[in-house]
Design a protein around this motif. Structure first.
Motif, short mmCIF file in Angstrom:
data_model
loop_
_atom_site.label_atom_id
_atom_site.label_comp_id
_atom_site.label_asym_id
_atom_site.label_seq_id
_atom_site.Cartn_x
_atom_site.Cartn_y
_atom_site.Cartn_z
N ARG A 7 0.85 -1.16 0.08
CA ARG A 7 -0.06 -0.01 0.04
C ARG A 7 0.92 1.24 -0.14
NH1 ARG A 7 -2.64 1.07 5.49
NH2 ARG A 7 -0.53 1.69 5.93
N ASP A 8 1.79 1.32 0.78
CA ASP A 8 2.64 2.66 1.11
C ASP A 8 3.70 2.64 -0.13
OD1 ASP A 8 1.22 2.85 3.21
OD2 ASP A 8 2.65 2.00 4.55
N PRO A 64 3.51 2.77 -3.75
CA PRO A 64 2.69 2.53 -5.12
C PRO A 64 3.81 2.64 -6.25
CG PRO A 64 2.51 4.78 -4.05
CD PRO A 64 2.93 3.93 -3.20
N ARG A 112 -5.39 2.56 -0.23
CA ARG A 112 -4.53 3.72 -0.77
C ARG A 112 -5.30 4.96 -0.90
NH1 ARG A 112 -1.13 0.68 -5.47
NH2 ARG A 112 0.62 -0.05 -4.36
#
Length: 205
Positions: A110-111, A113, A176
């Motif tokens: 998620r962190d 991209p 996100r």
């Protein structure tokens, strides 16, 4: 002795040429920009600058911006394939898939991209792209489906695999998108659990 030297030479991996290295640098820069900001916002000049190259050299490697986007998408999916293989290792069957789900539906993914999966990054953008880019995306999706199917029981229906892929990509994209960190974490956690439970059900069916 001469024959032996020739054989040894033929087994030595070919070194990457300067042109190949330049092309790879362009694709790496393009893939990062596409993941982080979307394919609609990618410009040739920016990509070349990010790659540390001059604008004028672009057309020695790609015929157009659309061709670059398509090739960047292919490179993103190939990177995802390599990550899958590295993460799963020697595991097979449902345990391999659960290992991949833990990695894919995660805070780390998620962190990050800019280094993540093309499926999650492009899920809301791909329909607006040119056919050549959409074809590259379709090929990448088929590749992911094939990798997942290889670890599921024989005869697993296509729609079941598609559903797994959709929830994996959707969970990351939604995590996100929301602005509340605890909610984002819960989306990932509950999706991981649901995906693993579904795999167990598919194996037991």
């Amino acid at each position: 002795m001469k024959t032996q030297k020739t054989a040894i030479r033929s087994e030595t991996p070919r070194s990457e040429t300067k042109g190949e290295a330049t092309r790879r640098a362009i694709l790496t820069a393009a893939a990062r920009i596409i993941r982080e900001r979307g394919p609609d916002r990618i410009g040739v000049a920016e990509v070349m600058r990010e790659a540390g190259l001059t604008h004028g050299g672009f057309y020695a490697h790609f015929t157009s911006r659309d061709a670059l986007v398509a090739e960047a998408i292919r490179s993103m999916f190939e990177g995802g394939r390599q990550k899958f293989v590295a993460r799963v290792g020697g595991r097979t069957g449902p345990e391999a898939l659960k290992t991949w789900i833990d990695s894919y539906v995660s805070r780390e993914h998620r962190d990050n991209p800019g280094g993540g999966c093309a499926m999650a990054a492009l899920i809301s953008d791909i329909a607006r792209l040119e056919p050549v880019a959409r074809a590259a995306f379709d090929d990448g999706i088929r590749g992911i489906a094939g990798r997942l199917s290889a670890h599921l029981p024989a005869g697993t229906e296509e729609h079941a695999v598609s559903s797994l892929m959709a929830e994996m990509a959707g969970a990351v994209a939604l995590a996100r998108a929301v602005s509340d960190p605890p909610l984002s974490d819960r989306i990932l956690k509950t999706s991981r659990a649901a995906l693993k439970a579904r795999i167990d059900t598919m194996v037991q069916a």
